[in-house]
Enzyme design. Structure first.
Site, PDB file in Angstrom:
ATOM      1  CE  LYS A   1      -4.345   1.335   0.197  1.00  0.00           C
ATOM      2  NZ  LYS A   1      -5.538   0.726  -0.394  1.00  0.00           N
TER       3      LYS A   1
ATOM      4  CG  ASP B   1      -7.210   3.729  -1.146  1.00  0.00           C
ATOM      5  OD1 ASP B   1      -7.983   2.769  -1.120  1.00  0.00           O
ATOM      6  OD2 ASP B   1      -7.007   4.444  -0.143  1.00  0.00           O
TER       7      ASP B   1
HETATM    8  P1  NDP Z   1     -13.344   8.020  -2.886  1.00  0.00           P
HETATM    9  O1  NDP Z   1     -12.299   9.013  -2.596  1.00  0.00           O
HETATM   10  O2  NDP Z   1     -13.853   7.855  -4.281  1.00  0.00           O
HETATM   11  O3  NDP Z   1     -14.615   8.257  -1.960  1.00  0.00           O
HETATM   12  C1  NDP Z   1     -14.545   8.298  -0.577  1.00  0.00           C
HETATM   13  C2  NDP Z   1     -15.865   8.799  -0.068  1.00  0.00           C
HETATM   14  O4  NDP Z   1     -15.870   8.769   1.353  1.00  0.00           O
HETATM   15  C3  NDP Z   1     -16.145  10.240  -0.464  1.00  0.00           C
HETATM   16  O5  NDP Z   1     -17.524  10.414  -0.634  1.00  0.00           O
HETATM   17  C4  NDP Z   1     -15.637  11.030   0.746  1.00  0.00           C
HETATM   18  O6  NDP Z   1     -16.258  12.293   0.894  1.00  0.00           O
HETATM   19  C5  NDP Z   1     -16.062  10.090   1.864  1.00  0.00           C
HETATM   20  N1  NDP Z   1     -15.205  10.300   3.034  1.00  0.00           N
HETATM   21  C6  NDP Z   1     -13.860  10.315   3.076  1.00  0.00           C
HETATM   22  N2  NDP Z   1     -13.427  10.545   4.327  1.00  0.00           N
HETATM   23  C7  NDP Z   1     -14.528  10.689   5.069  1.00  0.00           C
HETATM   24  C8  NDP Z   1     -14.763  10.940   6.435  1.00  0.00           C
HETATM   25  N3  NDP Z   1     -13.737  11.101   7.286  1.00  0.00           N
HETATM   26  N4  NDP Z   1     -16.049  11.006   6.852  1.00  0.00           N
HETATM   27  C9  NDP Z   1     -17.083  10.804   5.990  1.00  0.00           C
HETATM   28  N5  NDP Z   1     -16.926  10.579   4.694  1.00  0.00           N
HETATM   29  C10 NDP Z   1     -15.673  10.508   4.251  1.00  0.00           C
HETATM   30  O7  NDP Z   1     -12.784   6.630  -2.335  1.00  0.00           O
HETATM   31  P2  NDP Z   1     -13.252   5.173  -2.678  1.00  0.00           P
HETATM   32  O8  NDP Z   1     -14.720   5.123  -2.872  1.00  0.00           O
HETATM   33  O9  NDP Z   1     -12.359   4.640  -3.724  1.00  0.00           O
HETATM   34  O10 NDP Z   1     -12.838   4.398  -1.333  1.00  0.00           O
HETATM   35  C11 NDP Z   1     -13.709   4.333  -0.201  1.00  0.00           C
HETATM   36  C12 NDP Z   1     -13.194   3.269   0.742  1.00  0.00           C
HETATM   37  O11 NDP Z   1     -13.134   2.010   0.055  1.00  0.00           O
HETATM   38  C13 NDP Z   1     -11.783   3.471   1.294  1.00  0.00           C
HETATM   39  O12 NDP Z   1     -11.717   2.918   2.584  1.00  0.00           O
HETATM   40  C14 NDP Z   1     -10.912   2.658   0.341  1.00  0.00           C
HETATM   41  O13 NDP Z   1      -9.688   2.285   0.939  1.00  0.00           O
HETATM   42  C15 NDP Z   1     -11.824   1.478   0.130  1.00  0.00           C
HETATM   43  N6  NDP Z   1     -11.549   0.687  -1.065  1.00  0.00           N
HETATM   44  C16 NDP Z   1     -11.601   1.261  -2.314  1.00  0.00           C
HETATM   45  C17 NDP Z   1     -11.375   0.480  -3.433  1.00  0.00           C
HETATM   46  C18 NDP Z   1     -11.526   1.028  -4.804  1.00  0.00           C
HETATM   47  O14 NDP Z   1     -11.428   0.231  -5.760  1.00  0.00           O
HETATM   48  N7  NDP Z   1     -11.807   2.303  -4.983  1.00  0.00           N
HETATM   49  C19 NDP Z   1     -10.994  -0.932  -3.316  1.00  0.00           C
HETATM   50  C20 NDP Z   1     -11.065  -1.442  -1.959  1.00  0.00           C
HETATM   51  C21 NDP Z   1     -11.303  -0.636  -0.891  1.00  0.00           C
HETATM   52  P3  NDP Z   1     -15.747  13.569   0.063  1.00  0.00           P
HETATM   53  O15 NDP Z   1     -16.450  13.463  -1.271  1.00  0.00           O
HETATM   54  O16 NDP Z   1     -16.188  14.710   0.872  1.00  0.00           O
HETATM   55  O17 NDP Z   1     -14.267  13.446  -0.037  1.00  0.00           O
END
Ligand code: NDP
Length: 444
Positions: A126, A166
């Site tokens: 990572k 990510d």
């Molecule tokens: P994105 O950056 O696309 O989206 C993250 C989302 O979560 C956004 O809506 C963001 O809000 C919100 N968010 C982030 N931090 C906070 C917080 N502290 N409180 C509330 N909301 C929050 O990321 P992903 O969708 O790609 O990833 C989401 C999760 O899934 C992570 O844990 C990642 O590690 C995991 N993951 C992702 C994979 C992938 O293929 N994308 C694969 C496996 C796991 P805002 O829009 O305001 O930033």
């Protein structure tokens, strides 16, 4: 003192100020007790646990870049190469101000078992940086990504370490990083996944994590005699995972009524409108207040609150530790029957325990969100073959992988007398394969 407790103590003592890493190690090792106890003498002699909690190597580096005002800015970059027993290191790059070594280590550690669970030949790693992409211009993003890759390119390669996206790292950032890698190293190879379709990306990678989450959720419910169609689902997050989870859940006949971002959350009693959500988050890159503006029946609330909404199934898809024990109590009181983690470690240990004690089906992120990395591995295969598969081909492989993951962890849990405990099942199933490979490869 038991071997597991000894190693947990060592990890805390040797890695102070890394609470997320401690949490991940505790969660995994606690649930491995049955396997470790059954093999204690051999594992102690081979120092299996000490080896598995220590990354093979880790890099921390300076990332200087120039902002639009001509000011030089400095961020910190990380890459942790945790375990390569079953394949090249594989894991995403997180760009977020909260990133530090402990967070990257927690994610890299989890990634070992997740990657193993996919059944594909990928090790665990990572990386990322404390750079905040929010509010930056395209040029600033490019400047950061190029500087980040200028250093990172020394440590990665298609057969050694293959990073991916990510939080904060999407197709745009991967494109800039890929361009810089090619320019410096002079090779065109599948060194990153999550690439654009015109230069080696895989169809269905964008959708994979969210879709995969729903494939495993549906299979888990089915094996417990429950049909996902007609169920009400609460989703948190409004990013890549959340959007495609919502889309697939609706295709399966469920109704998703919530989503959230880091400033607020939406309750839409008519069901989240995916087209509107995509427009707000993927096109305008705006706040969820814009969603409310487009959907008058929806409610927008500041802060945190998704888990207060009555639902049958909860899918946390935002970030780590976003579902705590108070949220778990509310979910149980509201009749929620299943929690499946789209994000990495979104549920606190206490909340997980509470949910399991109250007979809520709980599928941990390392299994439930493995569709993303599995499809990244499919992208690597396509790059090696120099071929591109159709969307349907990739999607159907993804479905097969997710269904297999569920049955592997279900069987591992049963084998050790923990039927229905998918946390134990996932950790054991992922661990056994890695340990087998480590033992076969000798002391390394
Ligand atoms: P994105 O950056 O696309 O989206 C993250 C989302 O979560 C956004 O809506 C963001 O809000 C919100 N968010 C982030 N931090 C906070 C917080 N502290 N409180 C509330 N909301 C929050 O990321 P992903 O969708 O790609 O990833 C989401 C999760 O899934 C992570 O844990 C990642 O590690 C995991 N993951 C992702 C994979 C992938 O293929 N994308 C694969 C496996 C796991 P805002 O829009 O305001 O930033």
């Amino acid at each position: 003192m038991s071997y597991v407790d000894e190693v947990i103590e060592q990890v805390i003592a040797k890695n102070p100020a890394e609470p997320e890493f401690h949490q991940a190690v505790k969660e995994v090792l606690e649930s491995l007790r049955p396997v470790v106890d059954a093999n204690e003498e051999k594992y102690r002699k081979e120092a299996i646990l000490e080896r598995i909690v220590n990354p093979e190597r880790q890099f921390k580096f300076r990332v200087p870049w120039v902002d639009d005002k001509g000011q030089v800015r400095v961020n910190t970059g990380y890459r942790v190469q945790f375990n390569s027993a079953i394949g090249p290191y594989k894991g995403g790059l997180r760009l977020h101000p909260s990133v530090n070594l402990g967070i990257i280590k927690f994610l890299g550690f989890e990634q070992i078992f997740k990657n193993s669970l996919t059944g594909l030949p990928i090790g665990g790693g990572k990386g990322g940086s404390d750079f905040d992409p929010k509010g930056k211009s395209d040029r600033e993003i490019m400047a950061f990504c190029q500087s980040f890759m200028t250093e990172l390119c020394k440590y990665i390669g298609a057969d050694t370490d293959v990073p991916a996206g990510d939080i904060g790292t999407g197709a745009r950032e991967i494109g800039y990083m890929f361009g810089q890698y090619k320019r410096i190293r002079g090779v065109y190879e599948g060194v990153l996944t999550g690439k654009g379709l015109s230069y080696g990306g895989s169809l269905a990678r964008t959708e994979a994590t969210g879709y995969g989450l729903l494939y495993i959720t549906k299979e888990m419910l089915k094996s417990n005699g429950v049909d996902i169609a007609g169920k009400t689902i609460a989703v948190s997050g409004a990013g890549n995972v959340a959007i495609y989870a919502i889309q697939k859940a609706q295709e399966m006949g469920a109704k998703v009524v919530t989503c959230s971002d880091s400033t607020g959350w939406i309750y839409d009693p008519d069901g989240i409108d995916v087209a509107t959500l995509k427009d707000v988050k993927e096109v305008k890159r705006a706040r969820l207040t814009e969603y409310k503006a487009a959907r008058p029946n929806a409610e927008y609330h500041e802060g945190k609150g998704v888990w207060t909404v009555k639902c049958d199934i909860a899918l946390p898809c935002a970030t780590q530790n976003e579902l705590d024990v108070e949220d778990a109590k509310t979910l149980v009181a509201n009749g929620c029957i299943a929690v499946c983690e789209g994000a990495n470690m979104p549920t606190t240990l206490e909340a997980t325990q509470y949910l399991q004690d109250n007979k809520v089906y709980f599928v941990p992120g390392k299994a439930a969100n493995a569709g993303g990395v599995a499809t990244s591995a499919l992208e690597m295969s396509q790059n090696s073959e120099r071929l591109s598969w159709t969307f349907e081909e990739v999607d159907s492989k993804l479905q097969g992988i997710m269904v297999n993951i569920f049955h592997n962890l279900d069987e591992a849990a049963k084998k050790y007398g923990f039927e229905g405990n998918y946390v134990v099942g996932a950790n054991i199933a992922g661990f056994e394969k890695v340990v087998d490979a480590m033992l076969a490869q000798g002391v390394c």
